[in-house]
Design an enzyme around this catalytic site. Sequence first.
Site, PDB file in Angstrom:
ATOM      1  N   HIS A   1       0.824  -1.208   0.000  1.00  0.00           N
ATOM      2  CA  HIS A   1       0.000   0.000   0.000  1.00  0.00           C
ATOM      3  C   HIS A   1       0.856   1.255   0.000  1.00  0.00           C
ATOM      4  CE1 HIS A   1       0.437  -0.891   4.407  1.00  0.00           C
ATOM      5  NE2 HIS A   1       0.615   0.410   4.495  1.00  0.00           N
TER       6      HIS A   1
ATOM      7  N   HIS B   1       3.982   7.077   3.840  1.00  0.00           N
ATOM      8  CA  HIS B   1       4.915   5.966   3.662  1.00  0.00           C
ATOM      9  C   HIS B   1       4.454   5.041   2.545  1.00  0.00           C
ATOM     10  CE1 HIS B   1       2.114   4.095   6.728  1.00  0.00           C
ATOM     11  NE2 HIS B   1       2.293   3.010   5.983  1.00  0.00           N
TER      12      HIS B   1
ATOM     13  N   GLU C   1       7.678   1.005   5.051  1.00  0.00           N
ATOM     14  CA  GLU C   1       7.132  -0.041   5.918  1.00  0.00           C
ATOM     15  C   GLU C   1       7.363  -1.371   5.222  1.00  0.00           C
ATOM     16  OE1 GLU C   1       2.840   0.163   6.376  1.00  0.00           O
ATOM     17  OE2 GLU C   1       2.859  -1.174   8.102  1.00  0.00           O
TER      18      GLU C   1
END
Length: 134
Positions: free
Chosen positions: A7, A79, A130
Amino acid sequence: MIGRLNHVAIAVPDLDAAAEQYRSALGAVVGPPQDEPDHGVTVIFIELPNTKIELLYPLGDDSPIKGFLEKNPSGGIHHVCYEVEDILAARDKLKESGARVLGTGEPKIGAHGKPVLFLHPKDFQGTLVELEQV
Ligand code: CO
């Protein structure tokens, strides 16, 4: 080592307005808000055919998103999340290459119930990364 883009996370100043924009203006499939107290955020996931968008809104007084929104009052990309098969092996390899892992360095359980880690943006072209084990 790196797998799919899981994502892209966007910090937003108004979660309802952002969700409604993705729903009505973009015609996206928008999930329900989920509180993530361990991460200090409320998230909404938007399903796209090839990845997801994670809308982030601060939860609690020491939310990591709060400062970001103070610097970026209209919101912004916060992020990107890449999938890895073995998060501990990925972490160890990245640490060997000089990358810094945020927090304790141990994976936390993320919004999808899977282990996640964050890497310092200064070590990744100014982008908070991440990693999620899938
Ligand atoms: Co994320």
